[in-house]
Design a protein around this motif. Structure first.
Motif, PDB file in Angstrom:
ATOM      1  N   ARG A 230     -29.750 -27.857 -43.096  1.00 53.43           N
ATOM      2  CA  ARG A 230     -29.883 -26.529 -43.683  1.00 53.43           C
ATOM      3  C   ARG A 230     -29.673 -25.433 -42.628  1.00 53.43           C
ATOM      4  O   ARG A 230     -30.113 -25.546 -41.492  1.00 53.43           O
ATOM      5  N   GLU A 235     -36.471 -22.485 -50.762  1.00 50.86           N
ATOM      6  CA  GLU A 235     -35.923 -23.196 -51.911  1.00 50.86           C
ATOM      7  C   GLU A 235     -35.269 -22.206 -52.862  1.00 50.86           C
ATOM      8  O   GLU A 235     -35.610 -21.012 -52.885  1.00 50.86           O
ATOM      9  N   PRO A 250     -33.977 -32.551 -49.815  1.00 56.08           N
ATOM     10  CA  PRO A 250     -34.475 -32.316 -48.455  1.00 56.08           C
ATOM     11  C   PRO A 250     -34.059 -33.362 -47.421  1.00 56.08           C
ATOM     12  O   PRO A 250     -34.015 -33.052 -46.225  1.00 56.08           O
ATOM     13  N   TYR A 267     -32.355 -27.718 -55.836  1.00 56.50           N
ATOM     14  CA  TYR A 267     -31.795 -27.976 -54.515  1.00 56.50           C
ATOM     15  C   TYR A 267     -30.390 -27.386 -54.428  1.00 56.50           C
ATOM     16  O   TYR A 267     -29.681 -27.313 -55.436  1.00 56.50           O
TER      17      TYR A 267
END
Length: 297
Positions: A230, A235, A250, A267
């Motif tokens: 990321r 979120e 994740p 997501y």
């Protein structure tokens, strides 16, 4: 040579052996995502369509989708069937029969579709189609929402619809498909590619993932490979999902949404695999098969 016959009045297929997971599928129920209803439908759209073409069925006729170990069905009246998708042995009344071609099944005879020699899902179409009741315009079983007919079990009786009076069209035998040794998925980046680092995105084109054993009709999960990293924390609020969306949970390992995917998700979606042969191949990729993403042209 043409083969006559299809579903006569009162024709049905009795499930003798249901297999690991056999469902009724057709073209799905598009147009209800705003109500929270997934599209569903046959996972390998090409193999499903071919099975119906072999029998002269309408394009949307319902068929059976098997998983790995096939299905066994007893005909209550003479029917004509075709098996496509994953290569597998086909027997009628104990005798070998053709895969990828129209096959006549006499009344009382057992049609046995065996274990897939390669790939995952076989499609068993019957002339006249599997005539279970429609739900929201489709006969598909949706594993996520529970809509449509129940999973097949021994003793289930599947009605067969009336066939058109024309003979089954003459066709050339279909080549047996080879099991996919590598799944190459074209990917259009976006809408949330900016949630991942540039180095991570560049590495995705070089990474080799593997199909996870946790994959199902909802999504093809990956394992191994290079996890995406990321570029920002936090979120997303839930947003709409489409067939082929590649969501990144994740753990950083991509999940490719298939026919029974949820209509929303929280997501980030790094990109989308367009519908077509690549998603059909995803339906036949066994656990452990290598997965690579390439830029969609």
């Amino acid at each position: 040579m043409s083969v006559h016959g299809g579903g006569g009045a009162g024709a049905a297929l009795e499930v003798v052996r249901a297999g690991a997971l056999t469902t009724v599928q057709d073209g799905g129920r598009p147009g209800y995502a705003h109500l929270g209803v997934p599209r569903s439908g046959a996972l390998d759209a090409g193999a499903y369509a071919l099975a119906n073409r072999l029998l002269g069925n309408p394009a949307g006729a319902a068929a059976l989708e098997t998983t790995l170990d096939g299905v066994a069905l007893r005909a209550t009246a003479p029917v004509t069937v075709a098996v496509t998708g994953a290569a597998c042995p086909v027997r009628v009344a104990g005798r070998p029969a053709a895969w990828g071609a129209p096959v006549r099944v006499p009344a009382g005879a057992l049609l046995d579709v065996g274990r897939a020699a390669g790939g995952v899902r076989a499609y068993v179409a019957v002339r006249g189609g599997v005539a279970v009741p429609e739900v929201l315009g489709s006969r598909s079983t949706d594993l996520l929402s529970g809509l449509g007919p129940a999973l097949l079990s021994a003793g289930t009786l599947l009605p067969v619809g009336p066939a058109v009076p024309d003979p089954v069209p003459a066709v050339e035998p279909c080549p047996l498909p080879g099991p996919p040794s590598e799944l190459v998925l074209p990917l259009r980046l976006g809408p949330r590619a900016d949630w991942f680092t540039g180095a991570s995105l560049a590495g995705m084109w070089r990474a080799v993932f593997r199909v996870s054993a946790l994959s199902n009709r909802i999504g093809l999960r990956t394992e191994a490979g290079s996890a995406l990293v990321r570029a920002r924390p936090g979120e997303l609020p839930s947003e709409g999902m489409v067939l082929g969306a590649v969501q990144v949970p994740p753990d950083g390992l991509p999940v490719v949404f298939l026919a029974d995917h949820p209509v929303t998700g929280g997501y980030p979606v790094v990109g989308v695999v367009p519908p077509g042969p690549a998603l059909d191949a995803a339906a036949q990729a066994r656990p452990g098969v290598a997965v690579r993403f390439v830029r969609a042209r």
